[in-house]
Enzyme design. Structure first.
Site, mmCIF file in Angstrom:
data_model
loop_
_atom_site.group_PDB
_atom_site.id
_atom_site.type_symbol
_atom_site.label_atom_id
_atom_site.label_comp_id
_atom_site.label_asym_id
_atom_site.label_seq_id
_atom_site.Cartn_x
_atom_site.Cartn_y
_atom_site.Cartn_z
ATOM 1 N N ASP A 40 0.711 -1.200 0.091
ATOM 2 C CA ASP A 40 0.073 0.081 0.125
ATOM 3 C C ASP A 40 1.133 1.332 0.057
ATOM 4 O OD1 ASP A 40 -1.907 1.908 0.407
ATOM 5 O OD2 ASP A 40 -2.334 1.251 2.463
ATOM 6 N N ASP A 62 -22.192 -14.997 -17.128
ATOM 7 C CA ASP A 62 -21.006 -15.565 -18.191
ATOM 8 C C ASP A 62 -21.205 -14.731 -19.517
ATOM 9 O OD1 ASP A 62 -20.547 -17.563 -16.469
ATOM 10 O OD2 ASP A 62 -20.235 -18.974 -18.093
ATOM 11 N N ASN A 81 -14.454 -15.084 -18.879
ATOM 12 C CA ASN A 81 -15.461 -16.086 -19.030
ATOM 13 C C ASN A 81 -16.808 -15.461 -18.738
ATOM 14 O OD1 ASN A 81 -16.755 -18.874 -18.655
ATOM 15 N ND2 ASN A 81 -17.186 -17.941 -16.536
ATOM 16 N N ASP A 94 -8.448 -16.107 -17.131
ATOM 17 C CA ASP A 94 -9.256 -16.852 -16.050
ATOM 18 C C ASP A 94 -10.236 -18.071 -16.260
ATOM 19 O OD1 ASP A 94 -9.760 -16.993 -13.184
ATOM 20 O OD2 ASP A 94 -11.996 -15.822 -13.758
ATOM 21 N N ASP A 129 -3.963 3.986 2.559
ATOM 22 C CA ASP A 129 -5.396 3.834 2.465
ATOM 23 C C ASP A 129 -5.997 2.262 2.968
ATOM 24 O OD1 ASP A 129 -4.961 2.457 0.022
ATOM 25 O OD2 ASP A 129 -6.457 3.576 -0.922
ATOM 26 N N ASP A 139 -1.626 -1.314 -3.794
ATOM 27 C CA ASP A 139 -2.038 -0.514 -5.012
ATOM 28 C C ASP A 139 -0.848 -0.702 -5.961
ATOM 29 O OD1 ASP A 139 -0.154 1.187 -3.714
ATOM 30 O OD2 ASP A 139 -1.576 1.982 -2.829
ATOM 31 N N GLU A 169 -5.795 -20.588 -17.029
ATOM 32 C CA GLU A 169 -6.340 -21.352 -16.120
ATOM 33 C C GLU A 169 -7.151 -22.232 -16.270
ATOM 34 O OE1 GLU A 169 -8.506 -20.958 -11.838
ATOM 35 O OE2 GLU A 169 -9.239 -19.855 -13.584
ATOM 36 N N ASP A 193 -0.142 4.492 -0.453
ATOM 37 C CA ASP A 193 -0.895 5.797 0.155
ATOM 38 C C ASP A 193 -1.477 5.671 1.404
ATOM 39 O OD1 ASP A 193 -2.802 4.136 -0.791
ATOM 40 O OD2 ASP A 193 -3.609 5.536 -2.102
HETATM 41 MG MG MG Z 1 -3.329 2.025 -1.307
#
Ligand code: MG
Length: 636
Positions: free
Chosen positions: A41, A305, A121, A341, A45, A49, A383, A43
């Site tokens: 992280d 889907d 998908n 995916d 929060d 990120d 996958e 920032d």
């Molecule tokens: Mg952040």
């Protein structure tokens, strides 16, 4: 040493923390899998990120990564990102497009490619879906698997997504709107008390609350009485959100159903926009039967889907074109690979259809990549979450697939202290793949974000976890290291997916990005000593072991690119194989058991140890002793 042979650069066999290898010397292909929301992280929060990844590129570089697979970064409803709302937008919780560009550029400086997770998908229930189910004329109508009568459409073969199957294998149909009797959505009701008709229309106007001084009421769903507003002489109206599984009625009294105060229909369905005759004689429930729309979802109902039409012409479908246009954007920005995916469910577990679809998708994205000036071909890994025998044919559509069987074999063999058929088993997997694609890229892995953690499956035994890591980094293929595996994380999926997606613990006491996981954190695991900070100071840590083995793989061409050959081992727990590339050969040895093993290897050289883990004794007479769960690589 033969002429032209490439020597391995020495790696301190004591697994010392040796700093970062110059990026240009990274010769292997090692991918690190990141859950963006729980990695780092930047920032404060509480959300991991994109900038957090950029800030930790040195760590990833030192770990030998040559590519990063990011969990979905697009705008979505969930924390995990697999319900995309807008395929062309960055999830603001994770950063901005500028952050992504910066990550791509700074990673490139370290010879690290960025791969995006791409969800083909299904999508989330965003604007496309809402439009699709609201009107038969919607331009997004074809994007989803919709039906007014799934049973009839499936049996008649009209559902392209099933590709001829009569059973979806996984997933179910959900009511999008309407229903056999009911309806869910916003409707406007206009009751003409003079003509005794009611006109129902779908509406996007703001809903109204019930009129407390009404003289006529709708009686609807579980909401009960809804007071109508008189808008003209004999005209009573209201706009409301409706959720009913039986239809509705009209009442002229709230205290009695008797004496003709209940008004309904004749048993037929109301049609939107058409006045419907009401009566207080039959007064049957007024139903919506003619307007029901169902949608199919392989996974959760929040993830409908996508529909690509008949598989042979999938690339001509509107949904394909839209998703490809978004993929173009990311590829043109510098993304060098995609992780796809749930590829078994694009066409419901129909391997031929899915491979055909994937080939079309790959060719489309690779054309963009080449037009951009990308080196070689774009990387793409699917996958297909099943054992090798079931999914090998997907190599007809993609250059790379995750090898789930590889991890299941690792944990099974460590559990049984059985190593001497390991190389044979890995080679069997490779033979299956090779029969469908000669240049297949075997994406080997331990656990990932959808499975119990490696540490969990190995009883939180650190020595076993190190062995698993050493196996991964000495096997042929393209290893993927999942965030936290290098720190020895554990976690059990049955407690919630979040428990196998734990945040990185960077320092002993610093904050970790926990917000996405909603408090589902194993604080007992994330103690100070599992942190990166603590493990870098400990030469015996699993992190230092990972660094030593990735360094060995990155500097030893035979480990990075070698052809595997089994070396016969008469000791159950002992796995032996060689890896050979361009005249260089290394001998790889692993002890899968908790008792020491010994082998007489007089025909191999044991004097040049490239890397090892655990207790290793190599005698001048060719006797090799490996302590419990130990590993070693020797140059030949
Ligand atoms: Mg952040």
């Amino acid at each position: 040493m033969a002429a032209g042979m490439v020597a391995c650069k020495p790696v301190n066999p004591d697994n010392s923390n040796q700093g970062t290898l110059p990026s240009a010397q990274k010769d292997a292909d090692i991918t690190y899998q990141i859950n963006v929301y729980s990695f780092a992280d930047s920032d404060g929060d509480g959300w991991g990120d994109l900038k957090g990844i950029t800030e930790h590129l040195d760590y990833l570089d030192a770990l030998g990564a040559t590519s990063l697979w990011l969990s979905p970064i697009q705008d979505c409803s969930s924390y995990h990102g697999y319900d995309v709302l807008d395929y062309s937008a960055v999830n603001p919780k994770l950063g901005t497009e500028a952050d992504l560009k910066e990550l791509i550029e700074k990673a490139r400086d370290k010879n690290i490619d960025i791969y995006l997770d791409y969800v083909l998908n299904h999508s989330g229930r965003g604007d496309w879906f809402q439009s699709a189910i609201s009107s038969a004329d919607s331009p997004y109508r074809s994007y989803y698997v919709l039906s007014a009568n799934p049973t009839a459409d499936v049996s008649a073969g009209r559902i392209d997504n099933y590709a001829g199957a009569t059973n979806p294998g996984m997933g179910t149909w959900h009511l999008a709107s309407g229903g056999s009797l009911g309806y869910k959505g916003r409707l406007h009701f206009k009751l003409d008390w003079n003509k005794k008709t009611i006109t129902v229309t779908q509406s996007t106007d703001a809903p109204q609350s019930s009129n407390p001084s009404a003289s006529l009421w709708l009686w609807i769903g579980s909401a009960g009485a809804v007071g109508l507003y008189q808008t003209a002489s004999g005209i009573h109206e209201i706009t409301v959100d409706v959720d009913t599984d039986w239809g509705f009625l009209i009442r002229s009294s709230l205290t009695s159903w008797d004496g003709g105060t209940k008004w309904g229909g004749d048993g037929s369905s109301v049609k939107f926009g058409t006045p419907f005759n009401i009566n207080n004689d039959t007064a049957a429930d007024i139903i919506f039967g003619g307007n029901s729309t169902w949608y199919f979802a392989s996974f959760d109902q929040s993830m409908p889907d996508l529909n690509y039409g008949p598989y042979a012409k999938a690339s001509e479908s509107e949904a394909f074109k839209a998703l490809a246009a978004s993929a173009d954007k990311w590829i043109n920005m510098g993304v060098n690979g995609l992780r796809l995916d749930a590829v078994m469910w694009i066409y419901q577990e129909q391997a031929t259809a899915n491979a055909s679809f994937l080939a079309q998708w790959y060719d489309r994205c690779n054309a963009t990549y080449k037009a951009r000036g990308g080196t070689g071909n774009i990387y793409m890994v699917g996958e297909a979450f099943a054992e090798t025998g079931r999914i090998a044919s997907y190599y007809k559509g993609l250059p790379s697939l995750f090898n789930f069987s590889y991890w299941w074999t690792v944990k099974d063999r460590i559990g049984r202290a059985k190593g001497n058929d390991f190389a044979r088993t890995v080679l069997w997997f490779r033979d299956q793949y090779k029969s469908y694609r000669s240049d297949f890229i075997d994406a080997i892995k331990l656990s990932n974000h959808d499975e119990d953690r490696t540490g969990n499956d190995l009883g939180k035994n650190l020595a076993k976890m190190k062995l698993a890591g050493a196996l991964l980094l000495t096997s042929p293929g393209k290893p993927f290291i999942y965030q936290g595996e290098e720190l020895g994380y554990w976690g059990e999926k049955s407690k919630g997916d979040e428990f196998v997606r734990a945040p990185m613990k960077w320092t002993r006491t610093g904050r970790i990005p926990t917000k996405a996981l909603g408090g589902k954190i194993d604080t007992g695991m994330l103690g100070s000593e599992i942190s990166v900070e603590a493990q870098l100071e400990d030469q015996n840590s699993i992190l230092c072991m990972y660094k030593a083995f990735t360094r060995a793989r990155n500097t030893c061409p035979a480990l990075a690119h070698g052809e595997m050959k089994e070396v016969s081992s008469s000791t159950d727990a002992l796995a032996l194989w060689t890896m050979t590339y361009e005249g260089q050969t290394v001998l790889v040895a692993h002890n899968f058991g908790n008792a020491p093993v010994q082998a007489s290897l007089s025909s191999y050289k044991l004097d040049k140890k490239i890397v090892s883990n655990g207790d290793i004794t190599a005698g001048k007479d060719g006797t090799l002793k490996l302590g419990p769960f130990s590993s070693a690589v020797f140059e030949q």
